[in-house]
Design an enzyme around this catalytic site. Structure first.
Site, PDB file in Angstrom:
ATOM      1  N   ASP A  65      18.533   1.760  -0.967  1.00  0.00           N
ATOM      2  CA  ASP A  65      19.576   2.672  -0.526  1.00  0.00           C
ATOM      3  C   ASP A  65      20.563   1.777   0.224  1.00  0.00           C
ATOM      4  O   ASP A  65      20.251   1.306   1.324  1.00  0.00           O
ATOM      5  CB  ASP A  65      18.957   3.736   0.392  1.00  0.00           C
ATOM      6  CG  ASP A  65      20.007   4.611   1.044  1.00  0.00           C
ATOM      7  OD1 ASP A  65      21.211   4.316   0.891  1.00  0.00           O
ATOM      8  OD2 ASP A  65      19.627   5.588   1.723  1.00  0.00           O
ATOM      9  N   TYR A 155      36.710  11.091  -2.946  1.00  0.00           N
ATOM     10  CA  TYR A 155      36.345   9.882  -3.698  1.00  0.00           C
ATOM     11  C   TYR A 155      37.546   8.925  -3.757  1.00  0.00           C
ATOM     12  O   TYR A 155      37.428   7.727  -3.461  1.00  0.00           O
ATOM     13  CB  TYR A 155      35.914  10.311  -5.099  1.00  0.00           C
ATOM     14  CG  TYR A 155      35.755   9.210  -6.113  1.00  0.00           C
ATOM     15  CD1 TYR A 155      34.724   8.290  -6.027  1.00  0.00           C
ATOM     16  CD2 TYR A 155      36.633   9.121  -7.206  1.00  0.00           C
ATOM     17  CE1 TYR A 155      34.578   7.295  -6.995  1.00  0.00           C
ATOM     18  CE2 TYR A 155      36.482   8.142  -8.173  1.00  0.00           C
ATOM     19  CZ  TYR A 155      35.455   7.230  -8.054  1.00  0.00           C
ATOM     20  OH  TYR A 155      35.310   6.254  -9.011  1.00  0.00           O
TER      21      TYR A 155
HETATM   22  C1  AKB Z   1      35.643   9.927 -12.146  1.00  0.00           C
HETATM   23  O1  AKB Z   1      36.062  10.711 -13.010  1.00  0.00           O
HETATM   24  O2  AKB Z   1      35.391  10.236 -10.983  1.00  0.00           O
HETATM   25  C2  AKB Z   1      35.504   8.479 -12.525  1.00  0.00           C
HETATM   26  C3  AKB Z   1      36.730   7.705 -12.202  1.00  0.00           C
HETATM   27  C4  AKB Z   1      37.924   7.832 -13.051  1.00  0.00           C
HETATM   28  O3  AKB Z   1      36.747   6.987 -11.250  1.00  0.00           O
HETATM   29  N1  AKB Z   1      35.158   8.359 -13.896  1.00  0.00           N
END
Ligand code: AKB
Length: 327
Positions: A65, A155
């Site tokens: 991890d 993200y």
């Molecule tokens: C996602 O869709 O989150 C990934 C990316 C484009 O980083 N495949």
């Protein structure tokens, strides 16, 4: 002649000394990259790590991890690691369900990798960024390297922040971190997990099993994509490029191809004329709306000779051929 011979020997010797650790080695990209690096450097030189062991994995494997610095450091010391490919992360769509966890995991693992590299003398690191760093403010077509980054997902925020961290470690400590902004990756070898671009892999699995496909993006949601072979080749070419050629220390734009679900569907229909699709856009469509349609990767082409080989047609026929072989 003598000098050239000597230089080649030094390069060959340092190549033979590499010990490479991969985090997230069980993931979509990690599993294929692990095999490629094993093929290139030999089984003994590659240490694959992930939260769980991968069934059928050949070669060294350690449960890790990567939020656990002590464990990471002990593996780096145990195997005298010289390079790290840090692929562990929570992707865009999953990340929206647990934003705080996504931030914690994506940032903590990256900072652990940077710190262990600085302290233990790991000399090269790969950090995957993403087209998710771009937000609605960026131009949609042929999106250039230097757009102002205003990501719409946690993200994307973690990747844009990560780009700043890796640039900082290069400037402050001279750590040779290299990075690519991946588009959606399409491959037959592994399944993606939790991304906005996942539909472009899922659709093939339905087509070859003669099942209808329900798409979570709209028919016209055009996104940048790349075939797995190109993505792996780009990663290794970047990591092997002469240091003096690397002018971008945040993350390089790279492009493979661009298409929307309808164009992919029509391409698959050439092989499976009875294949059907329905569209049921969900929250992932809102993410896709903020991402580029296509990417300008001229810096990667100029600095380290990037050149994608696969387009929509060749990718589609290769996916179908390879998935059918596994049936
Ligand atoms: C996602 O869709 O989150 C990934 C990316 C484009 O980083 N495949």
């Amino acid at each position: 002649m003598f000098l050239i011979y000597n230089f080649d020997c030094i390069q060959f010797f340092s190549f033979m000394q590499e010990k490479i650790l991969i985090t997230g080695a069980g993931g979509q990209l990690g599993s294929v990259l692990t095999l490629k690096l094993q093929e290139k450097f030999g089984f003994d030189r590659i240490i694959a790590t992930d939260l769980y062991p991968k069934i059928g994995h050949r070669g060294h494997f350690e449960i890790l991890d990567a939020t656990d610095y002590q464990k990471l450091e002990s593996i780096v010391i145990k195997h005298s690691i010289t390079q790290i490919y840090h692929l562990a992360a929570i992707l865009s769509a999953s990340g929206e369900k647990t934003p705080v966890k996504t931030w914690d995991l994506n940032m903590k693992t990256l900072i652990n990798v940077l710190e262990v590299s600085r302290i233990q003398g790991v000399h090269k690191v790969f950090f995957p960024s993403s087209i998710a760093v771009f937000g609605d403010n960026a131009s949609k077509d042929n999106t250039s390297q230097d757009q102002f980054l205003l990501p719409s997902t946690i993200y994307g925020i973690s990747k844009a922040t990560g780009e700043n961290w890796v640039n900082y470690y290069y400037i402050k400590y001279g750590l040779d971190v290299r990075s690519l902004r991946y588009p959606g990756v399409i491959g037959h070898q592994s399944l993606p997990g939790g991304g906005t671009t996942d539909y472009a892999v899922d659709i093939f699995h339905k087509a070859i099993h003669n099942k209808p496909f329900e798409c979570f993006l709209s028919a016209s949601a055009q996104l940048p994509m790349i075939y797995m072979e190109d993505a792996i080749r780009a990663t290794i070419e970047l990591m092997e490029a002469p240091k003096q050629n690397i002018t971008i220390r945040s993350s390089y734009n790279i492009a493979g191809m661009s298409f929307n679900p309808n164009q992919l569907f029509l391409m698959i229909r050439k092989t499976y004329p009875k294949f059907t699709i329905t569209y049921k856009p969900d929250f992932r469509q809102q993410i896709a709306d903020t991402w580029p349609n296509s990417i300008d990767d001229s810096n990667a082409r100029r600095d380290w000779g990037w050149n994608p080989k696969c387009d929509l047609e060749s990718m589609t026929s290769s996916m179908i051929k390879n998935l059918k072989l596994k049936q």
